[in-house]
Write a protein that holds these residues in place. Structure first.
Motif, PDB file in Angstrom:
ATOM      1  N   UNK A  98      47.567  41.409  19.115  1.00 24.28           N
ATOM      2  CA  UNK A  98      47.201  42.466  18.157  1.00 24.28           C
ATOM      3  C   UNK A  98      48.511  43.053  17.632  1.00 24.28           C
ATOM      4  N   UNK A  99      48.909  42.635  16.472  1.00 25.63           N
ATOM      5  CA  UNK A  99      50.229  42.958  15.938  1.00 25.63           C
ATOM      6  C   UNK A  99      50.591  44.434  15.864  1.00 25.63           C
ATOM      7  N   UNK A 100      49.615  45.307  15.798  1.00 29.47           N
ATOM      8  CA  UNK A 100      49.902  46.718  15.602  1.00 29.47           C
ATOM      9  C   UNK A 100      50.383  47.441  16.857  1.00 29.47           C
ATOM     10  N   UNK A 132      61.106  47.315   7.524  1.00 33.52           N
ATOM     11  CA  UNK A 132      60.122  46.439   8.164  1.00 33.52           C
ATOM     12  C   UNK A 132      59.176  47.238   9.053  1.00 33.52           C
ATOM     13  N   UNK A 133      59.712  48.163   9.837  1.00 37.90           N
ATOM     14  CA  UNK A 133      58.873  48.994  10.710  1.00 37.90           C
ATOM     15  C   UNK A 133      57.948  49.882   9.879  1.00 37.90           C
ATOM     16  N   UNK A 134      58.482  50.447   8.804  1.00 32.24           N
ATOM     17  CA  UNK A 134      57.656  51.281   7.919  1.00 32.24           C
ATOM     18  C   UNK A 134      56.517  50.458   7.329  1.00 32.24           C
ATOM     19  N   UNK A 135      56.851  49.268   6.837  1.00 22.19           N
ATOM     20  CA  UNK A 135      55.832  48.411   6.233  1.00 22.19           C
ATOM     21  C   UNK A 135      54.742  48.039   7.231  1.00 22.19           C
ATOM     22  N   UNK A 136      55.144  47.753   8.469  1.00 15.37           N
ATOM     23  CA  UNK A 136      54.156  47.415   9.495  1.00 15.37           C
ATOM     24  C   UNK A 136      53.192  48.573   9.732  1.00 15.37           C
ATOM     25  N   UNK A 137      53.732  49.775   9.856  1.00 11.76           N
ATOM     26  CA  UNK A 137      52.897  50.956  10.110  1.00 11.76           C
ATOM     27  C   UNK A 137      52.027  51.263   8.897  1.00 11.76           C
TER      28      UNK A 137
END
Length: 188
Positions: A98-100, A132-137
């Motif tokens: 679960x990527x999140x 990248x971290x912002x985009x994931x969140x």
């Protein structure tokens, strides 16, 4: 009561307390502590995800017994040495499935451990994340909570979605606890 049943009762008790604490903290605008509680809930969840990925029920019970006895989780590695199972090991496995989980866990850790994130009332901690971290969140919040955020969003834009995130984590967590209780394998 079996060790798995006792462990699941502890998980649910902690989860209920986390939900109650989160609600009080959110109502009182103590958002840094809300992130800490989210991280605590996720900490329990990644342990259950780890357990349900162990097909051998006796191995699961061995790790659960270690928790009930206040011991660290360990395993025998390929060199026949005892090795500790770390939070990082569990988070990595959960993130593969679960990527999140890694993003919530990492962001929550910054509020548990003393960091620059604790000045969130004057400095936006979201802006200190990598793109990248912002985009994931942002992608997670947009896809699962219909947030409409961008990587230029601020923490104040994220805060209204925290109760939704808590609800999503606890719902997924309860599903995983049921799988553990029923000796099911993890099939996502």
């Amino acid at each position: 009561m079996t060790v798995i049943e006792k462990f699941c009762r502890i998980l649910r008790d902690r989860s209920e307390e986390n939900k109650s604490s989160f609600s009080v903290l959110y109502k009182n605008k103590l958002y840094g502590n809300c992130f800490s509680v989210l991280r605590q809930e996720l900490d329990s969840m990644v342990r259950v995800i780890y357990l349900i990925n162990i097909p051998d029920i006796s191995q699961r019970e061995l790790l659960v017994n270690k928790t009930l006895n206040g011991e660290k989780w360990t395993f025998i590695n390929h060199n026949n040495k005892v090795q500790t199972i770390t939070d990082r090991d569990m988070v990595n496995l959960a993130s593969q499935l679960r990527g999140w989980t890694q993003n919530v866990y990492k962001f929550g850790c910054a509020f548990i451990h003393l960091s620059n994130f604790h000045s969130y009332l004057t400095e936006d901690p979201f802006s200190s994340l990598t793109d990248s971290e912002k985009e994931d969140i942002v992608n997670q919040l947009n896809n699962y909570h219909f947030a409409g955020l961008t990587k230029d969003s601020k923490m104040n834009d994220i805060i209204p979605y925290l109760p939704n995130v808590m609800d999503k984590i606890t719902a997924n967590f309860e599903y995983d606890i049921c799988k553990l209780e029923n000796n099911e394998d993890n099939n996502f």
